[in-house]
Scaffold this motif. Structure first.
Motif, PDB file in Angstrom:
ATOM      1  N   PRO A 195       0.836  -1.210   0.000  1.00 35.62           N
ATOM      2  CA  PRO A 195       0.000   0.000   0.000  1.00 35.62           C
ATOM      3  C   PRO A 195       0.866   1.253   0.000  1.00 35.62           C
ATOM      4  CG  PRO A 195       0.080  -0.964   2.192  1.00 35.62           C
ATOM      5  CD  PRO A 195       0.781  -1.941   1.279  1.00 35.62           C
ATOM      6  N   TYR A 196       0.229   2.358  -0.266  1.00 35.25           N
ATOM      7  CA  TYR A 196       0.934   3.639  -0.303  1.00 35.25           C
ATOM      8  C   TYR A 196       1.539   3.972   1.054  1.00 35.25           C
ATOM      9  CZ  TYR A 196       1.426   8.743  -0.094  1.00 35.25           C
ATOM     10  OH  TYR A 196       1.889  10.015   0.106  1.00 35.25           O
ATOM     11  N   HIS A 197       2.831   4.302   1.035  1.00 36.92           N
ATOM     12  CA  HIS A 197       3.509   4.723   2.261  1.00 36.92           C
ATOM     13  C   HIS A 197       4.632   5.688   1.882  1.00 36.92           C
ATOM     14  CE1 HIS A 197       5.235   4.823   6.212  1.00 36.92           C
ATOM     15  NE2 HIS A 197       6.354   4.226   5.827  1.00 36.92           N
ATOM     16  N   ARG A 198       4.585   6.890   2.443  1.00 37.25           N
ATOM     17  CA  ARG A 198       5.615   7.897   2.167  1.00 37.25           C
ATOM     18  C   ARG A 198       6.368   8.214   3.454  1.00 37.25           C
ATOM     19  NH1 ARG A 198       6.351  11.109  -2.030  1.00 37.25           N
ATOM     20  NH2 ARG A 198       4.274  10.609  -2.817  1.00 37.25           N
ATOM     21  N   LEU A 199       7.684   8.251   3.357  1.00 36.99           N
ATOM     22  CA  LEU A 199       8.499   8.590   4.509  1.00 36.99           C
ATOM     23  C   LEU A 199       8.481  10.098   4.737  1.00 36.99           C
ATOM     24  CD1 LEU A 199      11.596   6.282   3.958  1.00 36.99           C
ATOM     25  CD2 LEU A 199       9.375   5.745   4.943  1.00 36.99           C
ATOM     26  N   LYS A 200       8.874  10.509   5.914  1.00 36.11           N
ATOM     27  CA  LYS A 200       8.876  11.916   6.268  1.00 36.11           C
ATOM     28  C   LYS A 200       9.895  12.667   5.419  1.00 36.11           C
ATOM     29  CE  LYS A 200       9.110  15.043  10.241  1.00 36.11           C
ATOM     30  NZ  LYS A 200       7.803  15.638   9.920  1.00 36.11           N
ATOM     31  N   GLY A 201       9.489  13.805   4.874  1.00 37.54           N
ATOM     32  CA  GLY A 201      10.372  14.614   4.050  1.00 37.54           C
ATOM     33  C   GLY A 201      10.797  15.883   4.765  1.00 37.54           C
ATOM     34  N   LEU A 202      11.540  16.720   4.039  1.00 37.75           N
ATOM     35  CA  LEU A 202      12.024  17.972   4.614  1.00 37.75           C
ATOM     36  C   LEU A 202      10.916  19.009   4.713  1.00 37.75           C
ATOM     37  CD1 LEU A 202      15.444  18.248   2.730  1.00 37.75           C
ATOM     38  CD2 LEU A 202      15.013  17.341   5.029  1.00 37.75           C
ATOM     39  N   ARG A 203       9.980  18.979   3.762  1.00 32.51           N
ATOM     40  CA  ARG A 203       8.878  19.942   3.765  1.00 32.51           C
ATOM     41  C   ARG A 203       7.778  19.465   2.833  1.00 32.51           C
ATOM     42  NH1 ARG A 203       8.528  22.892  -0.846  1.00 32.51           N
ATOM     43  NH2 ARG A 203      10.377  23.293  -2.128  1.00 32.51           N
ATOM     44  N   PRO A 204       6.564  20.028   2.950  1.00 33.45           N
ATOM     45  CA  PRO A 204       5.484  19.668   2.024  1.00 33.45           C
ATOM     46  C   PRO A 204       5.632  20.391   0.689  1.00 33.45           C
ATOM     47  CG  PRO A 204       4.710  21.292   3.594  1.00 33.45           C
ATOM     48  CD  PRO A 204       6.110  20.935   4.021  1.00 33.45           C
ATOM     49  N   ILE A 205       4.819  20.010  -0.274  1.00 32.14           N
ATOM     50  CA  ILE A 205       4.793  20.698  -1.564  1.00 32.14           C
ATOM     51  C   ILE A 205       4.289  22.126  -1.362  1.00 32.14           C
ATOM     52  CG2 ILE A 205       3.743  20.724  -3.866  1.00 32.14           C
ATOM     53  CD1 ILE A 205       3.540  17.712  -3.706  1.00 32.14           C
ATOM     54  N   ARG A 206       4.954  23.059  -2.020  1.00 30.34           N
ATOM     55  CA  ARG A 206       4.531  24.459  -1.963  1.00 30.34           C
ATOM     56  C   ARG A 206       4.004  24.893  -3.321  1.00 30.34           C
ATOM     57  NH1 ARG A 206      10.089  26.461   0.969  1.00 30.34           N
ATOM     58  NH2 ARG A 206       9.686  25.577   3.056  1.00 30.34           N
ATOM     59  N   ARG A 207       3.187  25.922  -3.305  1.00 31.56           N
ATOM     60  CA  ARG A 207       2.677  26.477  -4.550  1.00 31.56           C
ATOM     61  C   ARG A 207       3.832  26.896  -5.440  1.00 31.56           C
ATOM     62  NH1 ARG A 207      -0.710  29.702  -1.756  1.00 31.56           N
ATOM     63  NH2 ARG A 207      -2.492  28.396  -1.254  1.00 31.56           N
ATOM     64  N   ASN A 208       3.715  26.556  -6.726  1.00 34.82           N
ATOM     65  CA  ASN A 208       4.688  26.893  -7.772  1.00 34.82           C
ATOM     66  C   ASN A 208       5.955  26.042  -7.739  1.00 34.82           C
ATOM     67  OD1 ASN A 208       2.996  28.878  -8.858  1.00 34.82           O
ATOM     68  ND2 ASN A 208       3.789  30.428  -7.445  1.00 34.82           N
ATOM     69  N   ASP A 209       6.010  25.002  -6.889  1.00 32.74           N
ATOM     70  CA  ASP A 209       7.091  24.022  -6.997  1.00 32.74           C
ATOM     71  C   ASP A 209       6.980  23.297  -8.330  1.00 32.74           C
ATOM     72  OD1 ASP A 209       8.120  24.574  -4.519  1.00 32.74           O
ATOM     73  OD2 ASP A 209       7.496  22.690  -3.580  1.00 32.74           O
ATOM     74  N   VAL A 210       8.128  22.964  -8.919  1.00 37.47           N
ATOM     75  CA  VAL A 210       8.146  22.121 -10.118  1.00 37.47           C
ATOM     76  C   VAL A 210       8.290  20.676  -9.638  1.00 37.47           C
ATOM     77  CG1 VAL A 210       9.324  21.567 -12.266  1.00 37.47           C
ATOM     78  CG2 VAL A 210       9.109  23.955 -11.531  1.00 37.47           C
ATOM     79  N   VAL A 211       7.279  19.855  -9.953  1.00 37.55           N
ATOM     80  CA  VAL A 211       7.136  18.525  -9.343  1.00 37.55           C
ATOM     81  C   VAL A 211       7.138  17.439 -10.408  1.00 37.55           C
ATOM     82  CG1 VAL A 211       5.653  17.084  -7.894  1.00 37.55           C
ATOM     83  CG2 VAL A 211       5.784  19.554  -7.471  1.00 37.55           C
ATOM     84  N   VAL A 212       7.842  16.347 -10.121  1.00 41.77           N
ATOM     85  CA  VAL A 212       7.771  15.135 -10.945  1.00 41.77           C
ATOM     86  C   VAL A 212       6.790  14.174 -10.273  1.00 41.77           C
ATOM     87  CG1 VAL A 212       9.039  13.141 -11.834  1.00 41.77           C
ATOM     88  CG2 VAL A 212      10.098  15.409 -11.850  1.00 41.77           C
ATOM     89  N   PHE A 213       5.882  13.599 -11.066  1.00 41.51           N
ATOM     90  CA  PHE A 213       4.857  12.719 -10.514  1.00 41.51           C
ATOM     91  C   PHE A 213       4.503  11.638 -11.529  1.00 41.51           C
ATOM     92  CE2 PHE A 213       2.989  16.396 -12.553  1.00 41.51           C
ATOM     93  CZ  PHE A 213       2.012  15.875 -13.379  1.00 41.51           C
TER      94      PHE A 213
END
Length: 450
Positions: free
Chosen positions: A155-173
């Motif tokens: 199942p989906y599981h994400r580890l803790k990151g440095l910060r959440p996604i912010r507006r205007n971030d360039v994201v790969v998905f």
């Protein structure tokens, strides 16, 4: 210095350091207590050495007896070590991504090689851990052979990151609409092709003909194609586009250098290639008197100043059924869209037959429920429902080349379990239209993605 060396050579110190690093990485960070079983292995490796004394010592004897065995062993050992390290880095730290299309120009160019940080938002653990190393979803030199096994699904599981996604971030998905793929036409989105077949032949006959013409396969989340866009709206935001201008929660989007739109250009005489190169125009079509061009606002102003240019007008798309959620009667377009609310985890919305098209795919495909309608009654998992509570956060992604980008305006929201990482910087940039070394865009090397 010599005392420090002696301390570091001490087997107990080595074990303590290795055990601490292992526990922090593989137990605490991943939250998987089963990984504690690795500590006895480390203890034996550094302290007790039972495995070496009773099993592995034979490997040393074979290496001394046979040069061929020693050579093969050293190569296998090097390959296995490199594969394990590279796999761990790919899962937990970063991955490389190359820009394949012009959907992000002029912010990112075709041929830009990016460092994509997985630590920023937190690495996502693989849904299908059994896979061929260094291959995404298909084996090399094949269109159909999967590079992964679904014998084990997680199942989906994400580890803790440095910060959440912010507006205007360039994201790969991972491409949300890439769950179903036409093997013989993977560049096309399955659902777009299906709509075309259904419009031409009817719902049942259209599906039959599509399945007869193409090989249709499905892919788990982590094996879908990787896309890159700019996150323009976060969970809980209300997005609206008016005449191409994005507005978030009623306020205009923060200006982003390099955004392009399609313009209609009328000229009294053909534009020279020299003039087009000076303006940085790479995408255009026309007959010498009228052109369709993808331009930044700055390039459009410079174009207006040319003597042989009569008019430069931004193209505005009329309402159409290409945009999400593909209403039966056109309501929105690429340039005049919404308002639309971006779903947020834990928030409950009222469900009606009218707004169901906005949330149907979330309920069925992303959050795994069955959904049916009987007249005006909505059934979720067989139970009548008048509202729905979202199980994940969702995001709205758009390309900077606004009129040449397949993005959320066409296929909707991006679920949090599809997020791969943040595009951090360009480590290499190559122009496919030039020969090496002129193909290297030296000014773009190690340029931060903004």
């Amino acid at each position: 210095m010599e005392k420090l060396r002696k301390i570091l050579r001490n087997k107990w110190v080595g074990f303590a350091l290795a055990a601490t690093l292992y526990t922090l990485w593989f137990v605490v960070w991943t939250g998987n207590l089963w990984m504690l079983l690795g500590l006895p292995v480390l203890f034996d490796l550094y302290i007790s050495r039972f495995f070496y004394r009773y099993v592995w010592y034979r490997n040393g004897e074979w290496c001394r007896r046979s040069k061929t065995y020693k050579t093969v062993y050293e190569w296998v050992n090097a390959v296995v070590f490199a594969t394990v390290v590279a796999t761990l880095v790919h899962i937990f730290i970063f991955q490389m991504y190359v820009i394949p299309t012009s959907s992000m120009e002029k912010s990112l160019l075709v041929g830009d090689y990016l460092y994509v940080s997985k630590v920023t938002y937190g690495p996502q653990m693989p849904n299908t851990p059994l896979s061929f190393p260094f291959v995404h979803h298909t084996m090399p030199f094949s269109q159909k052979r999967k590079s992964f096994s679904e014998a084990i699904k997680r199942p989906y599981h994400r580890l803790k990151g440095l910060r959440p996604i912010r507006r205007n971030d360039v994201v790969v998905f991972n491409f949300p609409a890439g769950d179903t793929v036409l093997v013989e036409n993977q560049a096309a989105t399955y659902y777009d092709v299906l709509r075309g077949f259904e419009e031409s032949f009817g719902r049942e006959e259209g599906r039959r003909r599509l399945n007869a013409q193409y090989t249709v396969i499905s892919r788990p989340v982590d094996k879908r194609e990787n896309y890159i866009k700019r996150c323009v709206a976060l969970p809980g935001d209300t997005l609206e586009v008016r005449n191409g201008q994005v507005r978030i929660n009623g306020a205009p989007q923060e200006p982003i250098p390099g955004i392009q739109y399609q313009y209609v250009v009328q000229t009294s005489s053909p534009l020279t290639q020299y003039a087009l190169d000076n303006l940085g125009v790479t995408e255009y079509s026309g007959n010498g008197a009228a052109y369709y061009m993808f331009l930044t606002d700055e390039a459009a102003e410079k174009l207006r100043a040319l003597e042989n240019v009569v008019t430069v007008r931004r193209y505005i798309f009329p309402p159409n059924t290409d945009v999400f959620p593909q209403w039966e009667a056109p309501r929105w377009s690429q340039d005049n869209y919404g308002p639309i609310w971006v779903p947020q985890k834990g928030v409950t919305v009222a469900l009606t037959i009218e707004n169901l098209p906005l949330y149907r795919r979330i309920i069925e495909a992303y959050e795994g429920h069955t959904l049916q309608t009987e007249g005006d009654v909505i059934l979720i998992d067989g139970v009548p429902a008048t509202d729905y509570t979202f199980g994940m956060d969702y995001y709205w992604m758009m390309g900077d080349n606004r009129h040449n980008s397949a993005d959320s305006r066409f296929w909707g929201f991006v679920p949090e379990d599809h997020i791969v990482g943040k595009a951090s910087f360009v480590w290499l940039s190559l122009d496919a239209n030039r020969r090496f070394p002129a193909s290297v865009r030296w000014k773009r090397l190690f340029k931060k993605v903004r």
